[in-house]
Design a protein around this motif. Structure first.
Motif, PDB file in Angstrom:
ATOM      1  N   LEU A 116      80.561  88.107  39.031  1.00 24.71           N
ATOM      2  CA  LEU A 116      81.682  88.820  38.421  1.00 24.71           C
ATOM      3  C   LEU A 116      82.998  88.109  38.722  1.00 24.71           C
ATOM      4  O   LEU A 116      83.884  88.022  37.855  1.00 24.71           O
ATOM      5  CB  LEU A 116      81.725  90.257  38.946  1.00 24.71           C
ATOM      6  CG  LEU A 116      82.831  91.162  38.384  1.00 24.71           C
ATOM      7  CD1 LEU A 116      82.782  91.216  36.860  1.00 24.71           C
ATOM      8  CD2 LEU A 116      82.715  92.568  38.980  1.00 24.71           C
ATOM      9  N   ALA A 117      83.140  87.588  39.942  1.00 20.91           N
ATOM     10  CA  ALA A 117      84.364  86.853  40.296  1.00 20.91           C
ATOM     11  C   ALA A 117      84.543  85.637  39.393  1.00 20.91           C
ATOM     12  O   ALA A 117      85.657  85.352  38.929  1.00 20.91           O
ATOM     13  CB  ALA A 117      84.293  86.425  41.762  1.00 20.91           C
ATOM     14  N   ILE A 130      87.115  82.867  34.695  1.00 22.77           N
ATOM     15  CA  ILE A 130      87.000  82.192  33.388  1.00 22.77           C
ATOM     16  C   ILE A 130      87.788  82.951  32.328  1.00 22.77           C
ATOM     17  O   ILE A 130      88.495  82.357  31.514  1.00 22.77           O
ATOM     18  CB  ILE A 130      85.514  82.075  32.990  1.00 22.77           C
ATOM     19  CG1 ILE A 130      84.787  81.108  33.931  1.00 22.77           C
ATOM     20  CG2 ILE A 130      85.380  81.613  31.542  1.00 22.77           C
ATOM     21  CD1 ILE A 130      83.293  81.062  33.726  1.00 22.77           C
ATOM     22  N   ALA A 131      87.676  84.287  32.331  1.00 18.71           N
ATOM     23  CA  ALA A 131      88.403  85.102  31.354  1.00 18.71           C
ATOM     24  C   ALA A 131      89.906  84.917  31.477  1.00 18.71           C
ATOM     25  O   ALA A 131      90.631  84.860  30.472  1.00 18.71           O
ATOM     26  CB  ALA A 131      88.032  86.571  31.532  1.00 18.71           C
ATOM     27  N   ALA A 132      90.393  84.789  32.701  1.00 17.49           N
ATOM     28  CA  ALA A 132      91.832  84.578  32.915  1.00 17.49           C
ATOM     29  C   ALA A 132      92.254  83.187  32.448  1.00 17.49           C
ATOM     30  O   ALA A 132      93.304  83.027  31.808  1.00 17.49           O
ATOM     31  CB  ALA A 132      92.166  84.773  34.387  1.00 17.49           C
ATOM     32  N   LEU A 133      91.458  82.167  32.770  1.00 18.46           N
ATOM     33  CA  LEU A 133      91.791  80.799  32.373  1.00 18.46           C
ATOM     34  C   LEU A 133      91.806  80.626  30.862  1.00 18.46           C
ATOM     35  O   LEU A 133      92.600  79.855  30.317  1.00 18.46           O
ATOM     36  CB  LEU A 133      90.791  79.815  32.999  1.00 18.46           C
ATOM     37  CG  LEU A 133      90.908  79.618  34.522  1.00 18.46           C
ATOM     38  CD1 LEU A 133      89.761  78.764  35.045  1.00 18.46           C
ATOM     39  CD2 LEU A 133      92.254  78.975  34.869  1.00 18.46           C
ATOM     40  N   GLN A 134      90.937  81.357  30.173  1.00 22.42           N
ATOM     41  CA  GLN A 134      90.869  81.259  28.715  1.00 22.42           C
ATOM     42  C   GLN A 134      91.832  82.205  28.015  1.00 22.42           C
ATOM     43  O   GLN A 134      91.859  82.262  26.782  1.00 22.42           O
ATOM     44  CB  GLN A 134      89.441  81.519  28.251  1.00 22.42           C
ATOM     45  CG  GLN A 134      88.450  80.444  28.699  1.00 22.42           C
ATOM     46  CD  GLN A 134      87.050  80.682  28.179  1.00 22.42           C
ATOM     47  OE1 GLN A 134      86.752  81.732  27.606  1.00 22.42           O
ATOM     48  NE2 GLN A 134      86.173  79.701  28.362  1.00 22.42           N
ATOM     49  N   GLY A 135      92.613  82.936  28.774  1.00 17.26           N
ATOM     50  CA  GLY A 135      93.607  83.827  28.195  1.00 17.26           C
ATOM     51  C   GLY A 135      93.040  85.101  27.609  1.00 17.26           C
ATOM     52  O   GLY A 135      93.727  85.817  26.878  1.00 17.26           O
ATOM     53  N   ILE A 136      91.794  85.418  27.931  1.00 19.02           N
ATOM     54  CA  ILE A 136      91.188  86.641  27.415  1.00 19.02           C
ATOM     55  C   ILE A 136      91.812  87.861  28.073  1.00 19.02           C
ATOM     56  O   ILE A 136      91.983  88.913  27.446  1.00 19.02           O
ATOM     57  CB  ILE A 136      89.655  86.622  27.655  1.00 19.02           C
ATOM     58  CG1 ILE A 136      89.032  85.439  26.909  1.00 19.02           C
ATOM     59  CG2 ILE A 136      89.013  87.929  27.217  1.00 19.02           C
ATOM     60  CD1 ILE A 136      87.565  85.233  27.206  1.00 19.02           C
ATOM     61  N   ALA A 166      97.120  87.610  33.558  1.00 20.86           N
ATOM     62  CA  ALA A 166      97.073  87.308  34.993  1.00 20.86           C
ATOM     63  C   ALA A 166      97.100  88.590  35.823  1.00 20.86           C
ATOM     64  O   ALA A 166      96.441  88.687  36.866  1.00 20.86           O
ATOM     65  CB  ALA A 166      98.241  86.408  35.378  1.00 20.86           C
ATOM     66  N   ALA A 167      97.857  89.583  35.359  1.00 22.99           N
ATOM     67  CA  ALA A 167      97.940  90.851  36.086  1.00 22.99           C
ATOM     68  C   ALA A 167      96.597  91.579  36.062  1.00 22.99           C
ATOM     69  O   ALA A 167      96.139  92.106  37.082  1.00 22.99           O
ATOM     70  CB  ALA A 167      99.032  91.730  35.481  1.00 22.99           C
ATOM     71  N   ALA A 168      95.955  91.610  34.889  1.00 27.19           N
ATOM     72  CA  ALA A 168      94.643  92.261  34.780  1.00 27.19           C
ATOM     73  C   ALA A 168      93.605  91.528  35.615  1.00 27.19           C
ATOM     74  O   ALA A 168      92.762  92.143  36.272  1.00 27.19           O
ATOM     75  CB  ALA A 168      94.206  92.324  33.318  1.00 27.19           C
ATOM     76  N   ALA A 169      93.678  90.188  35.592  1.00 25.46           N
ATOM     77  CA  ALA A 169      92.728  89.397  36.384  1.00 25.46           C
ATOM     78  C   ALA A 169      92.895  89.667  37.869  1.00 25.46           C
ATOM     79  O   ALA A 169      91.905  89.764  38.610  1.00 25.46           O
ATOM     80  CB  ALA A 169      92.925  87.909  36.086  1.00 25.46           C
ATOM     81  N   LYS A 170      94.146  89.799  38.312  1.00 26.94           N
ATOM     82  CA  LYS A 170      94.392  90.064  39.727  1.00 26.94           C
ATOM     83  C   LYS A 170      93.836  91.431  40.125  1.00 26.94           C
ATOM     84  O   LYS A 170      93.188  91.566  41.170  1.00 26.94           O
ATOM     85  CB  LYS A 170      95.894  89.993  40.025  1.00 26.94           C
ATOM     86  CG  LYS A 170      96.257  90.242  41.486  1.00 26.94           C
ATOM     87  CD  LYS A 170      95.650  89.192  42.396  1.00 26.94           C
ATOM     88  CE  LYS A 170      95.958  89.452  43.854  1.00 26.94           C
ATOM     89  NZ  LYS A 170      95.325  88.450  44.750  1.00 26.94           N
ATOM     90  N   TRP A 171      94.084  92.431  39.284  1.00 23.29           N
ATOM     91  CA  TRP A 171      93.575  93.762  39.612  1.00 23.29           C
ATOM     92  C   TRP A 171      92.051  93.765  39.626  1.00 23.29           C
ATOM     93  O   TRP A 171      91.425  94.295  40.554  1.00 23.29           O
ATOM     94  CB  TRP A 171      94.080  94.804  38.614  1.00 23.29           C
ATOM     95  CG  TRP A 171      93.664  96.204  39.000  1.00 23.29           C
ATOM     96  CD1 TRP A 171      94.305  97.048  39.851  1.00 23.29           C
ATOM     97  CD2 TRP A 171      92.468  96.880  38.592  1.00 23.29           C
ATOM     98  NE1 TRP A 171      93.602  98.219  39.990  1.00 23.29           N
ATOM     99  CE2 TRP A 171      92.470  98.145  39.232  1.00 23.29           C
ATOM    100  CE3 TRP A 171      91.419  96.546  37.744  1.00 23.29           C
ATOM    101  CZ2 TRP A 171      91.444  99.070  39.040  1.00 23.29           C
ATOM    102  CZ3 TRP A 171      90.389  97.480  37.567  1.00 23.29           C
ATOM    103  CH2 TRP A 171      90.415  98.719  38.211  1.00 23.29           C
ATOM    104  N   SER A 230      90.054  91.257  40.145  1.00 21.67           N
ATOM    105  CA  SER A 230      89.523  90.431  41.229  1.00 21.67           C
ATOM    106  C   SER A 230      89.646  91.115  42.581  1.00 21.67           C
ATOM    107  O   SER A 230      88.996  90.704  43.547  1.00 21.67           O
ATOM    108  CB  SER A 230      90.247  89.079  41.267  1.00 21.67           C
ATOM    109  OG  SER A 230      91.610  89.233  41.623  1.00 21.67           O
ATOM    110  N   GLU A 231      90.465  92.155  42.676  1.00 21.39           N
ATOM    111  CA  GLU A 231      90.617  92.879  43.937  1.00 21.39           C
ATOM    112  C   GLU A 231      89.960  94.258  43.910  1.00 21.39           C
ATOM    113  O   GLU A 231      89.447  94.715  44.929  1.00 21.39           O
ATOM    114  CB  GLU A 231      92.105  93.049  44.282  1.00 21.39           C
ATOM    115  CG  GLU A 231      92.874  91.754  44.434  1.00 21.39           C
ATOM    116  CD  GLU A 231      92.413  90.911  45.620  1.00 21.39           C
ATOM    117  OE1 GLU A 231      91.677  91.454  46.480  1.00 21.39           O
ATOM    118  OE2 GLU A 231      92.773  89.728  45.687  1.00 21.39           O
ATOM    119  N   SER A 232      89.975  94.916  42.758  1.00 23.06           N
ATOM    120  CA  SER A 232      89.508  96.299  42.668  1.00 23.06           C
ATOM    121  C   SER A 232      88.304  96.497  41.755  1.00 23.06           C
ATOM    122  O   SER A 232      87.706  97.571  41.763  1.00 23.06           O
ATOM    123  CB  SER A 232      90.653  97.200  42.167  1.00 23.06           C
ATOM    124  OG  SER A 232      91.813  97.047  42.950  1.00 23.06           O
TER     125      SER A 232
END
Length: 387
Positions: free
Chosen positions: A247-248, A253-259, A262-267, A269-271
């Protein structure tokens, strides 16, 4: 009195150990490769989910005003004395880290915020990471404690609405970070994505709420799964060890491809691993399973009982040893690592046995003196408060 779920207590140590490895791998190097595969800082998320589970398991209802007040006092007594001691140790041994704020007049405010565990409400690094930086998470946890009586009120009928409200709060924090155009946390003391979606208490309430839901489901349906305890526990272990890294990687990958932003990816990746942790907790709570029996060994349970102290002391100790350059005196890197862990465990045990336990007992007993109540309930909740 409810059974003390020893396996869950032991799991607290493994979560704390993951965080210790995460915070000390820069020096020892032992977690560098592991950290690239498995996000070790997720121990915090596991603690949030486990906290929701344990509290609902111990307090499925708080009917009177006194019950609610006693709950809040007992939880405050659980975390605040040890926090104050480590705060004082930080002030004594690391005076230069009191505050990392950009201007001199700002120093007093973060200190006051730390004292009352309010630092995570100010999404600026020189507040939430000031002094004993790891205490930001117990500041966030204190918010969960304050919300718990409201959260479990009429839980059977309102649980999905409350989970939805917690999800909306998390989404609002992500949307706030995205709309603000703030960056990820860097070396400057400015508003950041991390401050809004990783530190800010409302952004993390969903994990705690999922833990409460898991406890409710376990209490209601566990009898249907007891015969599957061992397979469920093996599946949970595999899900954590294999599913979390997968999942990590997917989030990355989803963040790097702009899917996703960055804020959603951070949340995420932590929660975002809370459902995985919830399944693991649900399965390990079935004490008849093979893995749960292994985790119920007394040495592991003791390590779990001092895990809060391990969490509070490990980074402080590492900073002191680093500044004084004491570690090289212990010889090779394996010897330094062994010595560090011995000191951490010894210091944590002393903090637990001399501060955590007696202060908690004194504070709760004082409350019972000032506000006498049902003696049976007091005995039950005293046992719960000690977890």
């Amino acid at each position: 009195m409810r059974e003390n779920l020893k396996a869950l207590t032991s799991l607290r140590f493994f979560a704390a150990a993951a965080i210790v490895i995460h915070h000390t791998s820069w020096y020892f190097g032992y977690g560098a490769r592991l950290g690239k595969v498995f996000p070790l800082d997720l121990g915090v998320s596991f603690f949030f989910v486990l906290s929701g589970f344990v509290l609902y398991y111990a307090y499925p209802s708080l009917s009177s005003t006194r019950d609610k007040a006693r709950f809040v006092v007992s939880r405050f007594a659980r975390i605040w004395p040890a926090h104050v001691v480590t705060l004082l140790l930080t002030l004594v041994f690391l005076p230069h880290t009191w505050v990392t704020g950009p201007d001199e007049p700002s120093k007093a405010l973060p200190m006051v915020a730390n004292l009352f565990l309010l630092q995570s409400w100010v999404p600026l690094p020189h507040y939430f990471f000031s002094l004993n930086g790891v205490s930001w998470s117990i500041s966030t946890e204190l918010f969960f404690y304050a919300m718990f009586p409201l959260l479990i009120w009429n839980w059977e009928r309102t649980k999905w609405a409350k989970l939805g409200a917690a999800a909306v709060m998390a989404w609002a924090c992500v949307a706030w970070a995205k709309a603000s155009g703030v960056p990820l946390l860097g070396n400057t003391n400015i508003l950041s994505i991390d401050g809004l979606v990783f530190i800010f208490p409302p952004a993390r309430l969903l994990e705690f709420s999922i833990g409460v839901l898991t406890a409710w489901a376990w209490l209601k349906y566990r009898s249907r799964f007891l015969h599957l305890a061992t397979p469920a526990q093996i599946a949970a272990a595999l899900l954590v060890l294999l599913g979390v890294p997968l999942l990590a990687k997917t989030i990355q990958i989803a963040a790097l491809q702009g899917i996703i932003s960055a804020a959603a990816a951070k949340w995420l990746s932590e929660s975002g691993y809370a459902p995985i942790f919830a399944f693991a907790i649900f399965s390990m709570a079935m004490s008849n399973g093979a893995l749960a029996r292994l985790l119920s060994a007394r040495p592991l349970v003791l390590l779990g009982e001092i895990s809060f102290s391990i969490y509070l002391t490990h980074q402080l100790l590492m900073s002191v040893l680093g500044i004084t350059r004491s570690l090289p005196a212990f010889g090779s890197m394996p010897c330094q690592l062994f010595t560090y862990w011995v000191i951490v465990l010894t210091l944590s045990f002393c903090l637990w046995i001399f501060i955590e336990k007696p202060c908690r007992a004194i504070i709760v007993a004082k409350f019972d003196q000032l506000w006498p109540g049902n003696a049976v309930f007091a005995r039950i909740t005293q046992n719960a408060a000690e977890r």
